[in-house]
Design a protein around this motif. Structure first.
Motif, PDB file in Angstrom:
ATOM      1  N   ILE A  64       2.202  -2.934   9.624  1.00  5.90           N
ATOM      2  CA  ILE A  64       3.796  -2.813   9.275  1.00  5.90           C
ATOM      3  C   ILE A  64       4.357  -1.613   9.894  1.00  5.90           C
ATOM      4  O   ILE A  64       3.639  -0.459   9.909  1.00  5.90           O
ATOM      5  CB  ILE A  64       4.075  -3.115   8.016  1.00  5.90           C
TER       6      ILE A  64
ATOM      7  N   GLN B 143      10.799   0.228   8.912  1.00  4.33           N
ATOM      8  CA  GLN B 143      11.121  -0.551   7.605  1.00  4.33           C
ATOM      9  C   GLN B 143      10.906   0.163   6.128  1.00  4.33           C
ATOM     10  O   GLN B 143       9.906   0.179   5.558  1.00  4.33           O
ATOM     11  CB  GLN B 143       9.848  -1.619   7.502  1.00  4.33           C
TER      12      GLN B 143
ATOM     13  N   PRO C 112       0.924  -6.890   5.126  1.00  2.00           N
ATOM     14  CA  PRO C 112       0.608  -6.884   6.281  1.00  2.00           C
ATOM     15  C   PRO C 112       0.920  -8.087   7.149  1.00  2.00           C
ATOM     16  O   PRO C 112       1.134  -9.129   6.800  1.00  2.00           O
ATOM     17  CB  PRO C 112      -1.053  -6.723   6.377  1.00  2.00           C
ATOM     18  N   GLN C 113       1.193  -7.631   8.557  1.00  2.00           N
ATOM     19  CA  GLN C 113       1.664  -8.612   9.373  1.00  2.00           C
ATOM     20  C   GLN C 113       0.332  -9.068  10.414  1.00  2.00           C
ATOM     21  O   GLN C 113      -0.440  -8.039  10.788  1.00  2.00           O
ATOM     22  CB  GLN C 113       2.664  -8.091  10.356  1.00  2.00           C
ATOM     23  N   LEU C 114       0.197 -10.292  10.730  1.00  2.00           N
ATOM     24  CA  LEU C 114      -0.773 -10.721  11.466  1.00  2.00           C
ATOM     25  C   LEU C 114      -0.402 -10.529  13.082  1.00  2.00           C
ATOM     26  O   LEU C 114       0.832 -10.912  13.280  1.00  2.00           O
ATOM     27  CB  LEU C 114      -1.045 -12.307  11.545  1.00  2.00           C
TER      28      LEU C 114
ATOM     29  N   GLU D 117      -0.649 -11.442  17.130  1.00  2.00           N
ATOM     30  CA  GLU D 117      -0.547 -12.636  17.913  1.00  2.00           C
ATOM     31  C   GLU D 117      -2.048 -13.158  18.149  1.00  2.00           C
ATOM     32  O   GLU D 117      -2.382 -14.356  18.075  1.00  2.00           O
ATOM     33  CB  GLU D 117       0.354 -12.655  19.269  1.00  2.00           C
TER      34      GLU D 117
ATOM     35  N   GLY E 227      -0.616 -16.484   8.059  1.00  2.00           N
ATOM     36  CA  GLY E 227       0.401 -16.290   9.232  1.00  2.00           C
ATOM     37  C   GLY E 227       1.808 -16.664   8.581  1.00  2.00           C
ATOM     38  O   GLY E 227       2.820 -16.264   9.092  1.00  2.00           O
TER      39      GLY E 227
ATOM     40  N   ARG F 112       3.108 -15.611   5.677  1.00  2.00           N
ATOM     41  CA  ARG F 112       3.335 -14.331   4.718  1.00  2.00           C
ATOM     42  C   ARG F 112       3.089 -14.958   3.192  1.00  2.00           C
ATOM     43  O   ARG F 112       3.576 -14.705   2.223  1.00  2.00           O
ATOM     44  CB  ARG F 112       4.696 -14.060   4.654  1.00  2.00           C
TER      45      ARG F 112
ATOM     46  N   THR G 130      -2.108 -13.273  -1.991  1.00  2.00           N
ATOM     47  CA  THR G 130      -1.920 -11.699  -1.866  1.00  2.00           C
ATOM     48  C   THR G 130      -1.608 -10.956  -3.191  1.00  2.00           C
ATOM     49  O   THR G 130      -1.993 -12.007  -4.278  1.00  2.00           O
ATOM     50  CB  THR G 130      -0.352 -11.607  -1.084  1.00  2.00           C
TER      51      THR G 130
ATOM     52  N   THR H 279      -6.125  -2.488   6.157  1.00  2.00           N
ATOM     53  CA  THR H 279      -5.913  -3.495   6.768  1.00  2.00           C
ATOM     54  C   THR H 279      -6.810  -4.142   7.621  1.00  2.00           C
ATOM     55  O   THR H 279      -7.189  -3.467   8.534  1.00  2.00           O
ATOM     56  CB  THR H 279      -4.535  -3.817   7.156  1.00  2.00           C
TER      57      THR H 279
END
Length: 339
Positions: free
Chosen positions: A4, A9, A19-21, A23, A107, A109, A113, A268
């Protein structure tokens, strides 16, 4: 895998941000098993917490994400005048906030979690053998099933975190695992009558070769970001620490920030894609306890470096080794020091 962007942010805080995945993802999770013993989702118990008792811990785990919200160390009293009151290392109380969260985010969100509701088949777990397993369950509406297992060991302060995943949906499931520590930064005021007050209190990380202490004020200006294999990230104080320790062979992203007097450190993992009907196992590890050199070095390379002797290292290390040998014979730290 891209962490992230904390600089862009500022809100929400790292605790509620996921956390973001990226591509691109790995085609396979770290460990694949053909027949995983994933249990049916447990009936939800009527309590927000479960309690765990081992020979070294009194713990509370929240069913919101399986977060460790309280940890008392049975073998370490709060003071010599109160030998029957164990030291509390982790706490969800706002004035002493110190928690450890682990989870998997997909993916969408979603996933198990640290914000998701998990279920358990008991509200109390007590160690009777050499190990104790505490299983928590989560299931998506599409049929992805995850059993999250905390595994405790007699006489030890390292805790395994295992995820057993079965993709019962009709499509690929993209996800990653993460671990994080949140701690209110409230170091004691320095005093010439309290040597502990001069000890480092804050975040620290290990990149596989060396460790670095991070000034919380520096984090406020520039959050930490790095990617490495064989590392870990932790929050330490004079006698104790809490560390999150990914599998050493995998590249993990590490980040940390300092917001509203709370330090958050996170590891992560790489993103992966689990095909429909696929099964997988993911392993992580945490450490919650005292700075005992043998325990630290056996848990993860470099973790023993958190025992910082400073300028007295050349004298302190052999003296500590000798003290351990005497304690192994007499079984009492007080008499070990006297002898």
């Amino acid at each position: 895998l891209l962490p992230i962007d904390l600089a862009m942010q500022a809100s929400p805080p790292l605790d509620s941000a996921l956390p973001q995945l990226a591509e691109s993802v790995s085609t396979q999770p770290p460990v694949i098993a053909s027949t995983l013993p994933v249990k049916p989702v447990s009936a939800e118990i009527d309590t927000p917490f479960i309690t765990i008792n081992t020979d070294v811990y009194e713990l509370q785990i929240s069913l919101r994400g399986g977060t460790l919200v309280n940890a008392k160390l049975k073998k370490y009293p709060i003071s010599k005048d109160s030998p029957d009151i164990p030291f509390e290392l982790l706490s969800s109380a706002p004035e002493n906030l110190y928690t450890i969260s682990t989870g998997i985010v997909d993916g969408n969100r979603s996933g198990p979690t640290h914000l998701a509701t998990l279920t358990a088949n008991s509200s109390r777990f007590v160690m009777s053998g050499d190990t104790l397993e505490v299983p928590l369950s989560w299931r998506s509406p599409e049929g992805v099933q995850v059993e999250k297992i905390y595994r405790f060991f007699r006489g030890r302060y390292n805790i395994d975190v295992e995820y057993r995943i079965r993709n019962g949906s009709n499509s690929e499931w993209r996800a990653l695992s993460y671990l994080q520590v949140r701690k209110l930064h409230n170091p004691p005021e320095r005093s010439m009558f309290d040597v502990d007050s001069y000890s480092y209190n804050g975040p620290i990380y290990y990149d596989g070769e060396k460790y670095e202490k991070v000034d919380p004020d520096d984090l406020a200006d520039e959050p930490l970001k790095l990617t490495t294999a064989g590392g870990w990230i932790a929050s330490i104080e004079h006698h104790f620490l809490s560390a999150v320790i990914p599998p050493p062979e995998q590249d993990y992203s590490y980040d940390a920030n300092f917001t509203n007097q709370v330090i958050t450190v996170r590891a992560t993992g790489p993103a992966y894609a689990l095909p429909a009907s696929g099964e997988a196992v993911i392993f992580d590890q945490i450490f919650v306890g005292p700075k005992l050199q043998d325990d630290l070095s056996e848990t993860s390379p470099g973790l023993e470096l958190t025992v910082d002797y400073g300028l007295l290292a050349l004298l302190a290390k052999p003296l500590f080794w000798l003290l351990q040998q005497v304690h192994g014979v007499v079984g009492n730290w007080g008499w070990s020091i006297i002898l």
